[in-house]
Design an enzyme around this catalytic site. Structure first.
Site, PDB file in Angstrom:
ATOM      1  N   ASP A  67      40.768  22.394  49.911  1.00 54.17           N
ATOM      2  CA  ASP A  67      42.141  21.919  50.101  1.00 54.17           C
ATOM      3  C   ASP A  67      43.147  23.060  50.149  1.00 54.17           C
ATOM      4  O   ASP A  67      42.818  24.204  49.867  1.00 54.17           O
ATOM      5  CB  ASP A  67      42.511  20.901  48.997  1.00 54.17           C
ATOM      6  CG  ASP A  67      42.061  21.355  47.610  1.00 54.17           C
ATOM      7  OD1 ASP A  67      41.746  22.549  47.443  1.00 54.17           O
ATOM      8  OD2 ASP A  67      42.029  20.522  46.697  1.00 54.17           O
ATOM      9  N   ASN A 136      43.014  13.392  35.901  1.00 50.45           N
ATOM     10  CA  ASN A 136      43.041  11.982  36.324  1.00 50.45           C
ATOM     11  C   ASN A 136      41.810  11.613  37.166  1.00 50.45           C
ATOM     12  O   ASN A 136      41.769  10.564  37.779  1.00 50.45           O
ATOM     13  CB  ASN A 136      44.325  11.682  37.106  1.00 50.45           C
ATOM     14  CG  ASN A 136      44.445  12.514  38.380  1.00 50.45           C
ATOM     15  OD1 ASN A 136      43.510  13.230  38.757  1.00 50.45           O
ATOM     16  ND2 ASN A 136      45.574  12.417  39.054  1.00 50.45           N
TER      17      ASN A 136
HETATM   18  C1  F6R Z   1      41.120  22.706  43.734  1.00 51.68           C
HETATM   19  C2  F6R Z   1      40.967  21.277  43.654  1.00 51.68           C
HETATM   20  C3  F6R Z   1      41.338  20.489  42.444  1.00 51.68           C
HETATM   21  C4  F6R Z   1      40.954  21.140  41.124  1.00 51.68           C
HETATM   22  C5  F6R Z   1      41.394  20.272  39.949  1.00 51.68           C
HETATM   23  C6  F6R Z   1      41.126  20.947  38.625  1.00 51.68           C
HETATM   24  O1  F6R Z   1      40.695  23.200  44.997  1.00 51.68           O
HETATM   25  O2  F6R Z   1      40.565  20.725  44.611  1.00 51.68           O
HETATM   26  O3  F6R Z   1      40.743  19.231  42.533  1.00 51.68           O
HETATM   27  O4  F6R Z   1      39.570  21.331  41.090  1.00 51.68           O
HETATM   28  O5  F6R Z   1      42.758  20.002  40.053  1.00 51.68           O
HETATM   29  O6  F6R Z   1      41.964  22.046  38.502  1.00 51.68           O
HETATM   30  P1  F6R Z   1      41.768  23.099  37.338  1.00 51.68           P
HETATM   31  O7  F6R Z   1      40.469  23.760  37.562  1.00 51.68           O
HETATM   32  O8  F6R Z   1      42.914  24.062  37.482  1.00 51.68           O
HETATM   33  O9  F6R Z   1      41.805  22.332  36.054  1.00 51.68           O
END
Ligand code: F6R
Length: 239
Positions: A67, A136
């Site tokens: 993303d 979430n």
């Molecule tokens: C990042 C992504 C998100 C993260 C998720 C967790 O490319 O797609 O889904 O994996 O928001 O983020 P962190 O690792 O910062 O807790």
């Protein structure tokens, strides 16, 4: 789903790097699906070390990131393009021509989503997709909603995600509210999926994932439909 519970973040990162390194040893031309965020940073550090000591090489590896914020300039230090260069690509021997990230600078978001989906479809199948998980239950930017999208699409970010990502920005208002993201179907096309989770903030999302129930209210639960998923988490994220 295979579950590996590690004592801490470091062990989780090493385990994930072991699996990726094994894949690269088996096929130097592997295709990797990559995530941003705090969770995979330790895994990327491990992979950088192994590349520097000559154990693995990214020379012939192709990557697809999940993303990107939209719209955002690649030069913005909060863009996922910048993040990937900073946390992985600038430190390994990858050919940047083989790096794919949704283009947050594209003039037309819908066209960019089509282009990205087609690029993935025309590439050999992703061998390993690395995922983090939102508090979430989101994966990539597939947020909890009544309906989920299968393919790459433009999406709005929930307040929970904006709040969670605000730590990277000066203030919450600076967090982009829309993003380009692979869809659930795009993610599920990978041969193997590694989902990483650490810290108590991920406990509820991990519990939902392991409940065996599938619900769009926790998008990661869709991974229960894939036949090769490994959850690697630390004790704090595991219930
Ligand atoms: C990042 C992504 C998100 C993260 C998720 C967790 O490319 O797609 O889904 O994996 O928001 O983020 P962190 O690792 O910062 O807790």
């Amino acid at each position: 789903m295979r579950v590996i519970v590690c004592k801490d973040y470091e062990e989780m990162s090493k385990k994930a790097a072991d699996i990726v390194a094994g894949q690269l040893a088996m096929n130097p031309k592997s295709v990797l699906g990559l995530a941003t965020g705090s969770t995979p940073v330790g895994t990327y550090k491990e992979l950088i070390n192994r590349c520097k000591d000559g154990t693995i090489s990214f020379k012939d590896v192709t990557t697809f990131n999940l993303d990107e914020y939209y719209p955002i300039k690649k030069s913005n230090s909060q863009s996922y393009d910048y993040f990937m260069n900073d946390n992985l690509f600038n430190h390994v021997d990858i050919d940047k021509a083989n790096v794919n990230i949704p283009n947050g600078e594209a003039a037309d978001a819908a066209e960019e989503c089509k282009r990205y989906e087609a690029k993935i479809a025309s590439s050999p199948q992703v061998d390993i997709q690395i995922l983090g998980i939102g508090q979430n239950g989101h994966i990539a930017f597939n947020e909890p909603e009544e309906e989920l999208y299968s393919e790459t699409h433009l999406t709005g970010l929930t307040d929970n995600t904006i709040e969670a990502n605000a730590r990277f920005f000066e203030k919450k208002e600076d967090v982009p509210t829309t993003a380009l993201t692979m869809g659930i179907g795009t993610i599920m096309k990978a041969k193997k999926i590694i989902i990483l989770a650490n810290g108590a903030a991920k406990k509820d999302a991990v519990a939902a994932l392991l409940s065996g129930k599938i619900t769009t209210a926790s998008p990661a639960t869709m991974l229960n439909c894939h036949n090769d998923v490994v959850l690697i988490c630390d004790e704090a994220a595991y219930n």
